[in-house]
Design a protein around this motif. Structure first.
Motif, PDB file in Angstrom:
ATOM      1  N   UNK A  46      36.459  37.203  24.862  1.00 44.86           N
ATOM      2  CA  UNK A  46      35.580  38.313  25.241  1.00 44.86           C
ATOM      3  C   UNK A  46      36.371  39.431  25.912  1.00 44.86           C
ATOM      4  N   UNK A  47      37.294  39.050  26.807  1.00 43.12           N
ATOM      5  CA  UNK A  47      38.116  40.062  27.475  1.00 43.12           C
ATOM      6  C   UNK A  47      38.979  40.822  26.478  1.00 43.12           C
ATOM      7  N   UNK A  48      39.572  40.099  25.541  1.00 44.67           N
ATOM      8  CA  UNK A  48      40.412  40.746  24.534  1.00 44.67           C
ATOM      9  C   UNK A  48      39.579  41.748  23.736  1.00 44.67           C
ATOM     10  N   UNK A  49      38.391  41.363  23.348  1.00 43.22           N
ATOM     11  CA  UNK A  49      37.499  42.240  22.582  1.00 43.22           C
ATOM     12  C   UNK A  49      37.079  43.447  23.434  1.00 43.22           C
ATOM     13  N   UNK A  50      36.677  43.193  24.670  1.00 40.17           N
ATOM     14  CA  UNK A  50      36.200  44.256  25.555  1.00 40.17           C
ATOM     15  C   UNK A  50      37.292  45.269  25.898  1.00 40.17           C
ATOM     16  N   UNK A  51      38.533  44.790  26.039  1.00 41.08           N
ATOM     17  CA  UNK A  51      39.629  45.663  26.451  1.00 41.08           C
ATOM     18  C   UNK A  51      40.470  46.145  25.283  1.00 41.08           C
ATOM     19  N   UNK A  52      40.148  45.667  24.078  1.00 41.16           N
ATOM     20  CA  UNK A  52      40.876  46.029  22.861  1.00 41.16           C
ATOM     21  C   UNK A  52      42.362  45.702  22.983  1.00 41.16           C
ATOM     22  N   UNK A  53      42.623  44.501  23.522  1.00 46.85           N
ATOM     23  CA  UNK A  53      43.979  43.973  23.655  1.00 46.85           C
ATOM     24  C   UNK A  53      44.042  42.729  22.786  1.00 46.85           C
ATOM     25  N   UNK A  54      45.164  42.518  22.073  1.00 48.96           N
ATOM     26  CA  UNK A  54      45.244  41.346  21.207  1.00 48.96           C
ATOM     27  C   UNK A  54      45.238  40.066  22.049  1.00 48.96           C
ATOM     28  N   UNK A  55      44.769  38.998  21.435  1.00 48.52           N
ATOM     29  CA  UNK A  55      44.543  37.736  22.147  1.00 48.52           C
ATOM     30  C   UNK A  55      45.814  37.198  22.786  1.00 48.52           C
ATOM     31  N   UNK A  56      46.953  37.320  22.120  1.00 55.27           N
ATOM     32  CA  UNK A  56      48.212  36.831  22.673  1.00 55.27           C
ATOM     33  C   UNK A  56      48.604  37.564  23.946  1.00 55.27           C
ATOM     34  N   UNK A  57      48.498  38.889  23.917  1.00 59.76           N
ATOM     35  CA  UNK A  57      48.814  39.692  25.105  1.00 59.76           C
ATOM     36  C   UNK A  57      47.828  39.379  26.232  1.00 59.76           C
ATOM     37  N   UNK A  58      46.558  39.180  25.876  1.00 58.15           N
ATOM     38  CA  UNK A  58      45.560  38.842  26.890  1.00 58.15           C
ATOM     39  C   UNK A  58      45.898  37.508  27.542  1.00 58.15           C
ATOM     40  N   UNK A  59      46.277  36.516  26.750  1.00 56.34           N
ATOM     41  CA  UNK A  59      46.621  35.200  27.293  1.00 56.34           C
ATOM     42  C   UNK A  59      47.789  35.307  28.270  1.00 56.34           C
ATOM     43  N   UNK A  60      48.815  36.074  27.912  1.00 57.00           N
ATOM     44  CA  UNK A  60      49.977  36.243  28.804  1.00 57.00           C
ATOM     45  C   UNK A  60      49.572  36.944  30.096  1.00 57.00           C
ATOM     46  N   UNK A  61      48.711  37.958  29.984  1.00 57.03           N
ATOM     47  CA  UNK A  61      48.260  38.671  31.173  1.00 57.03           C
ATOM     48  C   UNK A  61      47.419  37.762  32.066  1.00 57.03           C
ATOM     49  N   UNK A  62      46.565  36.932  31.446  1.00 56.93           N
ATOM     50  CA  UNK A  62      45.750  35.989  32.222  1.00 56.93           C
ATOM     51  C   UNK A  62      46.637  34.944  32.899  1.00 56.93           C
TER      52      UNK A  62
END
Length: 166
Positions: free
Chosen positions: A65-81
């Motif tokens: 949901x965060x990746x979709x909401x922020x328009x960031x790819x899932x891999x980058x979102x996982x690293x940021x999380x």
């Protein structure tokens, strides 16, 4: 009947610094830099505060949901999380209903940090609107909504399949 597209800009006289979109980009960059500066004491980068804010306000609660909401790819979102988790600001909690789903929760330190974000956003935006009247702000927002509506319509037109002439 389609509305005629205006010709405000022409290739021979185009100057980026006179472009409305150039000015919008410069404003977004300036605001983003100021928000990042103000959130630096809380240990948040510009890439981190948006997901933190979305978790805080309940707009998302999974990485997808965060990746979709922020328009960031899932891999980058996982690293940021991962970085936010390492900072002790959030934790991952496996869903009891569906073990494949991992929910994200702010820790107490994360909630304390995230509650500063709305204050900072308000202060930064108010500073950038210094000297504006309420009516001027309402007019500006109305005009920007019209530009956004045009952008959404252009995207929709691009996605529509073209009719096959028979």
């Amino acid at each position: 009947m389609a509305t005629r597209t205006p010709s405000f800009y022409r290739p021979g006289t185009y100057r980026p610094e006179d472009s409305a979109t150039y000015l919008m980009r410069r404003i977004l960059t300036a605001v983003a830099q100021e928000v990042e500066h103000e959130l630096e004491p809380y240990g948040l980068t510009s890439a981190q505060w948006v997901p933190m804010f979305k978790l805080y306000t309940g707009m998302a609660n999974t990485a997808a949901e965060l990746a979709r909401e922020t328009q960031i790819d899932a891999g980058a979102m996982t690293r940021m999380l991962d970085r936010l988790e390492d900072k002790g600001l959030l934790r991952r909690v496996r869903s009891e209903q569906d073990r494949r789903v991992v929910h994200l929760e702010l820790t107490p330190a994360g909630r304390e940090t995230a509650q500063e974000i709305p204050r900072v956003l308000c202060e930064v935006q108010n500073a950038h609107l210094r000297g504006f009247s309420r009516d001027e702000l309402d007019t500006l927002k109305s005009l920007l909504r019209r530009v956004l509506d045009n952008a959404i319509a252009l995207q929709a037109e691009r996605r529509e399949p073209t009719a096959d002439p028979e």
